[in-house]
Design a protein around this motif. Structure first.
Motif, mmCIF file in Angstrom:
data_model
loop_
_atom_site.group_PDB
_atom_site.id
_atom_site.type_symbol
_atom_site.label_atom_id
_atom_site.label_comp_id
_atom_site.label_asym_id
_atom_site.label_seq_id
_atom_site.Cartn_x
_atom_site.Cartn_y
_atom_site.Cartn_z
ATOM 1 N N LEU A 127 28.908 93.359 -43.348
ATOM 2 C CA LEU A 127 29.426 92.029 -43.021
ATOM 3 C C LEU A 127 28.584 90.922 -43.648
ATOM 4 O O LEU A 127 29.103 89.873 -44.026
ATOM 5 N N TRP A 128 27.278 91.138 -43.768
ATOM 6 C CA TRP A 128 26.447 90.162 -44.465
ATOM 7 C C TRP A 128 26.758 90.170 -45.948
ATOM 8 O O TRP A 128 26.759 89.124 -46.601
ATOM 9 N N ALA A 129 27.022 91.335 -46.487
ATOM 10 C CA ALA A 129 27.325 91.427 -47.911
ATOM 11 C C ALA A 129 28.631 90.718 -48.243
ATOM 12 O O ALA A 129 28.759 90.102 -49.297
ATOM 13 N N ILE A 130 29.604 90.772 -47.324
ATOM 14 C CA ILE A 130 30.914 90.185 -47.618
ATOM 15 C C ILE A 130 30.838 88.656 -47.706
ATOM 16 O O ILE A 130 31.591 88.043 -48.450
ATOM 17 N N VAL A 131 29.933 88.007 -46.990
ATOM 18 C CA VAL A 131 29.829 86.546 -47.045
ATOM 19 C C VAL A 131 28.756 86.072 -48.025
ATOM 20 O O VAL A 131 28.668 84.877 -48.304
ATOM 21 N N SER A 132 27.961 86.979 -48.556
ATOM 22 C CA SER A 132 26.850 86.571 -49.413
ATOM 23 C C SER A 132 27.303 85.995 -50.745
ATOM 24 O O SER A 132 26.775 84.972 -51.200
ATOM 25 N N ALA A 133 28.259 86.631 -51.399
ATOM 26 C CA ALA A 133 28.675 86.161 -52.724
ATOM 27 C C ALA A 133 29.308 84.763 -52.652
ATOM 28 O O ALA A 133 28.926 83.892 -53.448
ATOM 29 N N PRO A 134 30.245 84.491 -51.720
ATOM 30 C CA PRO A 134 30.748 83.109 -51.629
ATOM 31 C C PRO A 134 29.647 82.111 -51.251
ATOM 32 O O PRO A 134 29.684 80.958 -51.695
ATOM 33 N N ALA A 135 28.682 82.536 -50.447
ATOM 34 C CA ALA A 135 27.576 81.639 -50.092
ATOM 35 C C ALA A 135 26.726 81.320 -51.321
ATOM 36 O O ALA A 135 26.281 80.180 -51.497
ATOM 37 N N ILE A 136 26.511 82.308 -52.182
ATOM 38 C CA ILE A 136 25.745 82.068 -53.413
ATOM 39 C C ILE A 136 26.510 81.111 -54.323
ATOM 40 O O ILE A 136 25.933 80.206 -54.922
ATOM 41 N N TRP A 137 27.832 81.304 -54.426
ATOM 42 C CA TRP A 137 28.629 80.377 -55.222
ATOM 43 C C TRP A 137 28.518 78.961 -54.653
ATOM 44 O O TRP A 137 28.363 77.993 -55.408
ATOM 45 N N ALA A 138 28.608 78.814 -53.340
ATOM 46 C CA ALA A 138 28.513 77.493 -52.722
ATOM 47 C C ALA A 138 27.147 76.855 -52.985
ATOM 48 O O ALA A 138 27.060 75.657 -53.290
ATOM 49 N N MET A 139 26.080 77.649 -52.888
ATOM 50 C CA MET A 139 24.747 77.110 -53.172
ATOM 51 C C MET A 139 24.625 76.704 -54.635
ATOM 52 O O MET A 139 24.003 75.689 -54.963
ATOM 53 N N HIS A 140 25.204 77.511 -55.540
ATOM 54 C CA HIS A 140 25.201 77.172 -56.965
ATOM 55 C C HIS A 140 25.948 75.865 -57.199
ATOM 56 O O HIS A 140 25.487 74.998 -57.955
ATOM 57 N N PHE A 141 27.088 75.721 -56.559
ATOM 58 C CA PHE A 141 27.897 74.503 -56.690
ATOM 59 C C PHE A 141 27.092 73.282 -56.237
ATOM 60 O O PHE A 141 27.010 72.273 -56.950
ATOM 61 N N LEU A 142 26.503 73.360 -55.052
ATOM 62 C CA LEU A 142 25.735 72.231 -54.520
ATOM 63 C C LEU A 142 24.515 71.931 -55.380
ATOM 64 O O LEU A 142 24.237 70.764 -55.679
ATOM 65 N N ALA A 143 23.781 72.957 -55.791
ATOM 66 C CA ALA A 143 22.589 72.731 -56.604
ATOM 67 C C ALA A 143 22.953 72.101 -57.943
ATOM 68 O O ALA A 143 22.264 71.184 -58.417
ATOM 69 N N SER A 144 24.039 72.563 -58.546
ATOM 70 C CA SER A 144 24.438 72.026 -59.850
ATOM 71 C C SER A 144 24.825 70.555 -59.757
ATOM 72 O O SER A 144 24.352 69.720 -60.534
ATOM 73 N N TYR A 145 25.686 70.228 -58.803
ATOM 74 C CA TYR A 145 26.151 68.844 -58.719
ATOM 75 C C TYR A 145 25.083 67.918 -58.173
ATOM 76 O O TYR A 145 25.022 66.743 -58.571
ATOM 77 N N MET A 146 24.222 68.405 -57.283
ATOM 78 C CA MET A 146 23.139 67.557 -56.804
ATOM 79 C C MET A 146 22.124 67.295 -57.905
ATOM 80 O O MET A 146 21.600 66.183 -58.031
#
Length: 128
Positions: free
Chosen positions: A14-33
């Motif tokens: 269950l942690w693995a299933i949410v990890s990849a979208p969470a990494i994408w979200a962090m990448h999105f925020l880090a890039s635009y910030m």
């Protein structure tokens, strides 16, 4: 200890299933910030954002490596002991395979989303 118990002690599916979208979200925020702060505080008069592009490329490589690792974990859970079995069975093994397959597909989707996020910031080369 059986092989099934060995998999239970590793990362939870269950942690693995949410990890990849969470990494994408962090990448999105880090890039635009990074782009927003650089363009607001450090951009020169011509508005070149070369440093932002380099930072986004580094973020993207790190994010894709993590997402690939999660996809491998999901694929291993999907092929846990059997090949080409259905996901219609009841029981813990069928549930594990279904969650593994979902993890694998979400990781692929997250990888595509990460690349598209990076491409926007690479193609827009200025702060204007």
């Amino acid at each position: 200890m059986s092989k099934s118990n060995l998999h239970d002690n590793r990362i939870s599916p269950l942690w693995a299933i949410v990890s990849a979208p969470a990494i994408w979200a962090m990448h999105f925020l880090a890039s635009y910030m990074t782009a927003a702060v650089f363009c607001a505080k450090f951009a020169d008069s011509d508005g070149s954002a070369g440093e932002v592009q380099l930072a986004v490329m580094i973020y993207t490589v790190i994010a894709l490596l993590l997402i690939v690792a999660i996809a491998v974990i999901g694929f291993r859970h999907h092929h846990h002991g059997r090949q080409f079995t259905s996901h219609d069975d009841s029981g813990r093994d069928a549930q594990r395979r279904m969650i593994g397959f979902s993890t694998f597909l979400l990781a692929l989707l997250s990888a595509v989303a990460t690349v598209f996020t990076a491409l926007v910031l690479v193609f827009v080369g200025t702060c204007h």
